[in-house]
Design a protein around this motif. Structure first.
Motif, PDB file in Angstrom:
ATOM      1  N   TRP A  87       4.096  -8.006  -3.019  1.00  0.00           N
ATOM      2  CA  TRP A  87       3.825  -9.263  -2.317  1.00  0.00           C
ATOM      3  C   TRP A  87       3.126  -9.009  -0.978  1.00  0.00           C
ATOM      4  O   TRP A  87       2.236  -9.759  -0.585  1.00  0.00           O
ATOM      5  CB  TRP A  87       5.138 -10.017  -2.104  1.00  0.00           C
ATOM      6  N   LYS A  88       3.510  -7.939  -0.281  1.00  0.00           N
ATOM      7  CA  LYS A  88       2.922  -7.644   1.016  1.00  0.00           C
ATOM      8  C   LYS A  88       1.489  -7.131   0.901  1.00  0.00           C
ATOM      9  O   LYS A  88       0.672  -7.359   1.801  1.00  0.00           O
ATOM     10  CB  LYS A  88       3.764  -6.586   1.740  1.00  0.00           C
ATOM     11  N   ASN A  89       1.155  -6.443  -0.193  1.00  0.00           N
ATOM     12  CA  ASN A  89      -0.125  -5.746  -0.264  1.00  0.00           C
ATOM     13  C   ASN A  89      -1.127  -6.355  -1.230  1.00  0.00           C
ATOM     14  O   ASN A  89      -2.286  -5.918  -1.258  1.00  0.00           O
ATOM     15  CB  ASN A  89       0.101  -4.283  -0.662  1.00  0.00           C
ATOM     16  N   ILE A  90      -0.722  -7.334  -2.029  1.00  0.00           N
ATOM     17  CA  ILE A  90      -1.625  -7.825  -3.064  1.00  0.00           C
ATOM     18  C   ILE A  90      -2.839  -8.542  -2.476  1.00  0.00           C
ATOM     19  O   ILE A  90      -3.956  -8.417  -2.984  1.00  0.00           O
ATOM     20  CB  ILE A  90      -0.870  -8.741  -4.060  1.00  0.00           C
ATOM     21  N   ILE A 115      -8.950   2.015  -2.837  1.00  0.00           N
ATOM     22  CA  ILE A 115      -7.775   1.138  -2.945  1.00  0.00           C
ATOM     23  C   ILE A 115      -6.537   1.939  -3.334  1.00  0.00           C
ATOM     24  O   ILE A 115      -5.467   1.766  -2.744  1.00  0.00           O
ATOM     25  CB  ILE A 115      -8.049   0.012  -3.962  1.00  0.00           C
ATOM     26  N   VAL A 116      -6.671   2.824  -4.326  1.00  0.00           N
ATOM     27  CA  VAL A 116      -5.525   3.649  -4.740  1.00  0.00           C
ATOM     28  C   VAL A 116      -5.050   4.518  -3.589  1.00  0.00           C
ATOM     29  O   VAL A 116      -3.845   4.650  -3.340  1.00  0.00           O
ATOM     30  CB  VAL A 116      -5.906   4.511  -5.961  1.00  0.00           C
ATOM     31  N   LEU A 117      -5.992   5.104  -2.873  1.00  0.00           N
ATOM     32  CA  LEU A 117      -5.636   5.972  -1.747  1.00  0.00           C
ATOM     33  C   LEU A 117      -4.857   5.196  -0.683  1.00  0.00           C
ATOM     34  O   LEU A 117      -3.816   5.654  -0.190  1.00  0.00           O
ATOM     35  CB  LEU A 117      -6.905   6.582  -1.149  1.00  0.00           C
ATOM     36  N   LEU A 177      -0.837   5.673   0.421  1.00  0.00           N
ATOM     37  CA  LEU A 177      -0.458   5.893   1.815  1.00  0.00           C
ATOM     38  C   LEU A 177       0.485   4.797   2.306  1.00  0.00           C
ATOM     39  O   LEU A 177       1.465   5.072   3.020  1.00  0.00           O
ATOM     40  CB  LEU A 177      -1.710   5.948   2.694  1.00  0.00           C
ATOM     41  N   ASN A 178       0.227   3.560   1.921  1.00  0.00           N
ATOM     42  CA  ASN A 178       1.105   2.457   2.321  1.00  0.00           C
ATOM     43  C   ASN A 178       2.483   2.565   1.681  1.00  0.00           C
ATOM     44  O   ASN A 178       3.476   2.105   2.254  1.00  0.00           O
ATOM     45  CB  ASN A 178       0.477   1.114   1.955  1.00  0.00           C
ATOM     46  N   SER A 179       2.553   3.162   0.494  1.00  0.00           N
ATOM     47  CA  SER A 179       3.850   3.290  -0.169  1.00  0.00           C
ATOM     48  C   SER A 179       4.787   4.209   0.606  1.00  0.00           C
ATOM     49  O   SER A 179       6.007   4.095   0.494  1.00  0.00           O
ATOM     50  CB  SER A 179       3.663   3.814  -1.599  1.00  0.00           C
TER      51      SER A 179
END
Length: 224
Positions: A98-101, A149-151, A155-157
């Motif tokens: 929800w935060k990153n979509i 985007i994957v990178l 990193l955000n995870s």
């Protein structure tokens, strides 16, 4: 070991889900939505909400006396201990998505806008359906954007420890006990040597992951 396993599980679960959902939303927005600017501003709204507010909202939903259990009780079911069971892992995944979509959708839309319209029109004239255009045109062209985007998502995870801590405290359920919790415990005990060694290991893992993604991207570009 548990923290590394849970971190890998979280990344392998949340990142593909987020990529798939955000790409579908971006395709729909590009194809169907007229006022794209307003929609993009709305879906970016979760990013500007403080982490404390989002975690408070999750606790209102999934606490033992929260709205979800209230709904379950209303239908005669037994309440679920969302925060003290394996369900908290999926609560954290849902919060992360929800935060990153919105951020992912904006990046996908920007990449799709760079694709010449003539390519879409030619494919339609040749009778290519949505899935054919997606597999043969959109995805190959978006491979460079997908790498970025994957990178960023990986990193955000590694920053999800904020939500984990605010949801369940310093010692969460074992399903969301991740690398960040280990570092937090080492910091409290002033184990500088362990923190330095752990930081080097995490940096090496991330560097290897980035190099693997970059190599994969270069191979795809060479094939084209």
């Amino acid at each position: 070991m548990l923290s590394a396993k849970n971190t890998a599980r979280f990344i392998l679960t949340s990142v593909p889900l987020l990529l798939f959902l955000s790409l579908l939303m971006a395709c729909y927005i590009n194809a169907r939505i007229v006022h794209k600017g307003i929609v993009k501003a709305v879906i970016l709204f979760p990013m500007v909400i403080p982490v404390s507010t989002t975690t408070l909202f999750c606790r209102l939903l999934f606490d033992d006396a929260g709205m979800m259990n209230g709904t379950i009780r209303a239908f005669g079911g037994d309440p679920i201990r969302w925060m003290d069971s394996g369900y908290v892992f999926w609560v954290l995944v849902l919060l992360y998505i929800w935060k990153n979509i919105g951020f992912c959708v904006i990046l996908w839309c920007a990449a799709m806008d760079a694709i010449p319209k003539e390519i879409y029109e030619t494919a339609k004239l040749d009778g290519a359906g949505f899935f054919t255009r997606m597999g043969r045109i959109i995805l190959p062209i978006l491979s460079a954007s997908a790498f970025i985007i994957v990178l960023l998502l990986v990193l955000n995870s590694f920053k999800v420890f904020r939500e984990s801590y605010m949801l369940t405290g310093n010692y969460p359920h074992r399903s969301i006990y991740m690398t960040q919790n280990v570092f937090n415990n080492w910091f409290q005990s002033f184990s500088v040597e362990k923190m330095a060694a752990g930081a080097v290991i995490v940096a090496l893992v991330l560097a290897a992951f980035v190099m693997m993604l970059q190599k994969r991207l270069m191979m795809r570009l060479d094939e084209r």
